[in-house]
Design a protein around this motif. Structure first.
Motif, PDB file in Angstrom:
ATOM      1  N   VAL A  63      -4.527 -45.106 -14.492  1.00  7.99           N
ATOM      2  CA  VAL A  63      -5.354 -46.094 -13.783  1.00  7.99           C
ATOM      3  C   VAL A  63      -4.485 -47.303 -13.436  1.00  7.99           C
ATOM      4  CG1 VAL A  63      -7.324 -47.673 -13.973  1.00  7.99           C
ATOM      5  CG2 VAL A  63      -7.521 -45.355 -14.852  1.00  7.99           C
ATOM      6  N   ILE A  64      -4.620 -47.755 -12.193  1.00  4.73           N
ATOM      7  CA  ILE A  64      -3.821 -48.908 -11.744  1.00  4.73           C
ATOM      8  C   ILE A  64      -4.742 -49.953 -11.118  1.00  4.73           C
ATOM      9  CG2 ILE A  64      -1.905 -49.671 -10.269  1.00  4.73           C
ATOM     10  CD1 ILE A  64      -1.009 -46.693 -10.117  1.00  4.73           C
ATOM     11  N   GLY A  65      -4.639 -51.189 -11.592  1.00  4.44           N
ATOM     12  CA  GLY A  65      -5.332 -52.320 -10.965  1.00  4.44           C
ATOM     13  C   GLY A  65      -4.423 -52.873  -9.882  1.00  4.44           C
ATOM     14  N   ASN A  66      -4.917 -52.820  -8.624  1.00  2.38           N
ATOM     15  CA  ASN A  66      -4.068 -53.205  -7.490  1.00  2.38           C
ATOM     16  C   ASN A  66      -4.314 -54.667  -7.098  1.00  2.38           C
ATOM     17  OD1 ASN A  66      -2.539 -53.302  -5.179  1.00  2.38           O
ATOM     18  ND2 ASN A  66      -3.600 -51.639  -4.110  1.00  2.38           N
ATOM     19  N   TYR A 105      -1.976 -49.513 -15.727  1.00  2.00           N
ATOM     20  CA  TYR A 105      -1.055 -50.491 -15.144  1.00  2.00           C
ATOM     21  C   TYR A 105      -1.813 -51.592 -14.416  1.00  2.00           C
ATOM     22  CZ  TYR A 105       2.352 -46.719 -15.731  1.00  2.00           C
ATOM     23  OH  TYR A 105       3.141 -45.723 -16.250  1.00  2.00           O
ATOM     24  N   MET A 106      -1.199 -52.768 -14.400  1.00  2.00           N
ATOM     25  CA  MET A 106      -1.627 -53.851 -13.506  1.00  2.00           C
ATOM     26  C   MET A 106      -0.453 -54.092 -12.567  1.00  2.00           C
ATOM     27  SD  MET A 106      -4.615 -55.279 -13.682  1.00  2.00           S
ATOM     28  CE  MET A 106      -4.407 -56.964 -13.135  1.00  2.00           C
ATOM     29  N   TYR A 107      -0.740 -54.055 -11.258  1.00  2.00           N
ATOM     30  CA  TYR A 107       0.285 -54.190 -10.226  1.00  2.00           C
ATOM     31  C   TYR A 107       0.038 -55.515  -9.514  1.00  2.00           C
ATOM     32  CZ  TYR A 107       2.831 -52.518  -6.005  1.00  2.00           C
ATOM     33  OH  TYR A 107       3.689 -52.334  -4.949  1.00  2.00           O
ATOM     34  N   VAL A 108       0.883 -56.501  -9.816  1.00  3.92           N
ATOM     35  CA  VAL A 108       0.617 -57.855  -9.296  1.00  3.92           C
ATOM     36  C   VAL A 108       1.908 -58.503  -8.782  1.00  3.92           C
ATOM     37  CG1 VAL A 108      -1.373 -58.270 -10.804  1.00  3.92           C
ATOM     38  CG2 VAL A 108       0.909 -58.902 -11.597  1.00  3.92           C
ATOM     39  N   PRO A 109       1.784 -59.474  -7.864  1.00  5.02           N
ATOM     40  CA  PRO A 109       2.978 -60.144  -7.351  1.00  5.02           C
ATOM     41  C   PRO A 109       3.704 -60.933  -8.437  1.00  5.02           C
ATOM     42  CG  PRO A 109       0.990 -60.996  -6.281  1.00  5.02           C
ATOM     43  CD  PRO A 109       0.543 -59.962  -7.254  1.00  5.02           C
ATOM     44  N   ALA A 149       2.102 -46.390  -1.823  1.00  6.02           N
ATOM     45  CA  ALA A 149       3.226 -47.287  -2.123  1.00  6.02           C
ATOM     46  C   ALA A 149       3.100 -47.816  -3.549  1.00  6.02           C
ATOM     47  CB  ALA A 149       3.245 -48.449  -1.125  1.00  6.02           C
ATOM     48  N   VAL A 150       1.868 -48.095  -3.964  1.00  9.78           N
ATOM     49  CA  VAL A 150       1.615 -48.575  -5.328  1.00  9.78           C
ATOM     50  C   VAL A 150       2.069 -47.492  -6.326  1.00  9.78           C
ATOM     51  CG1 VAL A 150      -0.202 -49.258  -6.959  1.00  9.78           C
ATOM     52  CG2 VAL A 150      -0.346 -49.973  -4.557  1.00  9.78           C
ATOM     53  N   PRO A 177      -3.587 -37.120 -12.213  1.00 10.26           N
ATOM     54  CA  PRO A 177      -4.745 -37.720 -11.538  1.00 10.26           C
ATOM     55  C   PRO A 177      -4.701 -39.236 -11.677  1.00 10.26           C
ATOM     56  CG  PRO A 177      -5.427 -36.204 -13.318  1.00 10.26           C
ATOM     57  CD  PRO A 177      -3.937 -36.211 -13.300  1.00 10.26           C
ATOM     58  N   THR A 178      -4.846 -39.936 -10.564  1.00  7.11           N
ATOM     59  CA  THR A 178      -4.620 -41.391 -10.588  1.00  7.11           C
ATOM     60  C   THR A 178      -5.731 -42.137  -9.852  1.00  7.11           C
ATOM     61  OG1 THR A 178      -2.223 -41.045 -10.672  1.00  7.11           O
ATOM     62  CG2 THR A 178      -2.975 -43.211  -9.902  1.00  7.11           C
ATOM     63  N   LEU A 179      -6.199 -43.212 -10.485  1.00  7.39           N
ATOM     64  CA  LEU A 179      -7.185 -44.099  -9.857  1.00  7.39           C
ATOM     65  C   LEU A 179      -6.490 -45.413  -9.516  1.00  7.39           C
ATOM     66  CD1 LEU A 179     -10.238 -44.824  -9.240  1.00  7.39           C
ATOM     67  CD2 LEU A 179     -10.282 -45.825 -11.534  1.00  7.39           C
ATOM     68  N   VAL A 180      -6.475 -45.766  -8.231  1.00  6.34           N
ATOM     69  CA  VAL A 180      -5.951 -47.074  -7.810  1.00  6.34           C
ATOM     70  C   VAL A 180      -7.148 -47.882  -7.334  1.00  6.34           C
ATOM     71  CG1 VAL A 180      -4.417 -48.317  -6.243  1.00  6.34           C
ATOM     72  CG2 VAL A 180      -3.741 -46.064  -7.092  1.00  6.34           C
TER      73      VAL A 180
END
Ligand SMILES: Cc1cc2nc3c(=O)[nH]c(=O)nc-3n(C[C@H](O)[C@H](O)[C@H](O)COP(=O)(O)O)c2cc1C
Ligand code: SF4
Length: 403
Positions: A63-66, A105-109, A149-150, A177-180
Motif C-alpha cells: 500500500v502506498i500513500g501518494n 509506504y508514504m511517497y512525499v516530496p 511512476a510511483v 498486488p499494490t494499492l496506490v
C-alpha cells in the motif's frame, strides 16, 4: 463544516482529542463502508475507493500513500500533510489492514519527508501502528505522482511512468498486488471508518459526496480550502460579473471553463462539470482575470507540459514539443487556418497514444482553450490581443507561481 481540517493542530494528541481512537475494521466491513459512502479518489481520476481496495487481493500486498503532488497549481496535499498528517496515516493503516499489506509506504516530496517521519515516530512511540511505514521521497516533477511512476520509484527506479498491461491491483511493486491512493483519499477513509457512510454522505454532491480540498490560484488569493463537493465555482471564487475571463479546473491536465458558465452556476463536481467537458481533477481551480490572455496562459502551460513528459513514447517525444511550438505561434504570432489545422491534427495524433495519460491530459487542455478562447483567437487572427496583459513572447510561465 471543516472535516479534514477540524483538529486543533497536527500533533497526535490534538488529532486524537478531536477524532478519538481509530476503530479496527475487517476488510469487507471497510470496503462496504467505503462503497456506501461513495468515496472517490481525490488524486485526479475519481475512481471509487471501495472498489480499488477490494481489487487488491493476493499475498504480500503493498500500500502506498501518494502525496507527490507534482501538479504545479496544487498544494492541497502538502497542506493536508502539514495540518493533519495523522488522519492520512490512519487511512493508510486501515487500507493496509484491509488488503493484508506486507509493505506500506508514504511517497512525499522532499520538504515533507521529515514532517511525516516525525509523525510516524510519535505513532510508534504510542504503539498506534501495527506495520512499519517507509517514507520514500518523490522527485519534484509533473509525472512523478502518476501511479506507475510511483511504483517504479518505490522499487528504487526512476519516477517515470511505465507501459502497463496489468493493473497495479494485480501486479505493482515487484509484481505484488499494490494499492496506490492519494493522501487526501486516505484521510477521508479515516473519517468514514470513524463516522460511518451516512455521515460522510451528509454533505456534498449526491453522486460523489463528502468534502474536497481545493487549491485556489491565479486572479484569486492563493490558498487551500475544504468545501463540499459540488460547491458553485462562483461561491468559491467570490467574483463579480465581468471580473474573470475563464477558470481552469483540474490543473494543467484540466479544462478551461468560460466565465459565463461560472456566473451561470457551474458546480465543482464531476456531474456539475460534465456538460462543460471538465472534471475537478485533484481540486485545482485557477482563475484567469478578464485582463489576461488565455491563449498565452495555455501556451505557457503546454510548454511546461512538453518539457515535463518522460519522452519515452512517441507523443511525448515528438507530439508535445510540436504542440508547444504551435500553441506558442497561436499565442504570440498571427493565427491562420493552416496553423489551426496543424494544431488540431497534432492533437488527434497524440491522444490515446501514450503509455500514460500525460499526452491525453495535455490534449484536453488545448482543446478546451481553442474552444473557450475562440474570441481571443479571432483577435489574434487580426494581429491583436484583447487582453490588457497581452501575449508577449517569453512571458513568465506561471508554473512556479504558487510553490
Ligand atoms: C501525469 C500524472 C500525474 C499524477 N500525479 C499524481 C499526484 O501527484 N498525486 C496523486 O495522488 N495522483 C496523481 N496522479 C493520479 C495517480 O496516477 C493515481 O490515479 C492516484 O494516485 C490514485 O489515487 P486515488 O484513487 O486516491 O485518487 C497522476 C496521474 C497522472 C496521469
Ligand atoms: S506518455 Fe509521456 S509521460 Fe507517459 S509514459 Fe509515455 S513518455 Fe512517459
Amino acid at each position: 463544516m471543516p472535516r479534514l481540517f477540524s483538529a486543533g493542530g497536527p500533533t497526535l494528541t490534538e488529532h486524537e482529542r478531536r477524532f478519538g481512537p481509530l476503530p479496527t475494521m475487517g476488510s469487507q466491513q471497510l470496503v462496504t463502508s467505503l462503497d456506501q459512502a461513495g468515496l472517490t479518489g481525490r488524486g485526479g481520476a475519481g475512481f471509487p475507493t471501495g472498489r480499488k481496495v477490494a481489487a487488491v487481493t493476493g499475498r504480500k500486498a503493498v500500500v502506498i500513500g501518494n502525496g507527490a503532488e507534482g501538479e504545479p497549481l496544487s498544494f492541497k496535499d502538502a497542506v493536508l500533510l502539514s495540518r493533519a498528517p495523522h488522519l492520512v496515516l490512519d487511512g493508510l493503516a486501515l487500507a493496509a489492514d484491509a488488503v493484508g499489506a506486507r509493505n506500506v509506504y508514504m511517497y512525499v516530496p522532499a520538504q515533507l519527508v521529515s514532517h511525516v517521519e516525525a509523525a510516524l515516530h510519535d505513532r510508534r512511540a504510542a504503539h498506534r501502528d501495527r506495520r512499519r511505514v517507509i517514507v520514500v521521497e518523490a522527485p519534484d516533477a509533473f509525472v512523478a505522482g502518476e501511479e506507475s511512476a510511483v511504483i517504479r520509484r518505490v522499487e528504487g527506479g526512476p519516477a517515470l511512468p511505465r507501459d502497463r498491461t496489468v493493473i497495479a491491483a494485480v501486479s505493482g511493486v515487484r509484481g505484488r498486488p499494490t494499492l496506490v491512493s492519494n493522501v487526501e483519499t486516505l484521510a477521508h477513509v479515516a473519517l468514514v471508518a470513524r463516522h460511518g457512510p451516512q455521515w460522510f454522505r451528509g454533505i456534498g454532491d449526491p453522486v460523489e459526496p463528502g468534502t474536497m480540498l481545493v487549491t485556489l490560484s491565479g486572479a484569486k488569493i492563493p490558498g487551500v480550502v475544504e468545501v463540499p463537493t459540488g460547491t458553485p465555482l462562483s461561491d468559491l471564487l467570490g467574483t463579480r460579473a465581468g471580473e474573470l475571463r475563464a477558470v481552469l479546473v483540474g490543473g494543467y491536465h484540466g479544462t478551461w471553463i468560460p466565465a459565463s458558465a461560472v456566473e451561470n452556476g457551474a458546480r465543482l463536481s464531476r456531474s456539475g462539470l460534465t456538460s462543460l467537458g471538465g472534471s475537478p481533477g485533484a481540486g485545482v481551480v485557477h482563475a484567469l482575470s478578464a485582463s489576461e490572455c488565455g491563449l498565452a496562459r495555455t501556451a505557457d502551460i503546454v510548454a511546461y507540459l512538453a518539457d515535463a513528459g518522460a519522452r519515452q513514447c512517441g507523443p511525448c517525444l515528438n507530439g508535445l514539443p510540436r504542440l508547444a511550438q504551435l500553441l506558442g505561434e497561436i499565442a504570440y504570432g498571427r493565427i491562420d487556418d493552416a496553423l489551426l489545422h496543424d494544431t488540431r491534427r497534432m492533437i488527434d495524433q497524440v491522444e490515446g497514444r501514450g503509455s500514460c495519460r500525460h499526452p491525453d491530459g495535455t490534449a484536453r487542455l488545448i482543446r478546451s482553450a481553442l474552444d473557450v478562447f475562440a474570441d481571443d483567437m479571432a483577435s489574434h487572427r487580426r494581429g491583436r490581443c484583447r487582453a490588457l496583459v497581452p501575449a508577449t513572447a517569453g512571458s513568465r510561465p506561471y508554473a512556479a507561481e504558487i510553490k
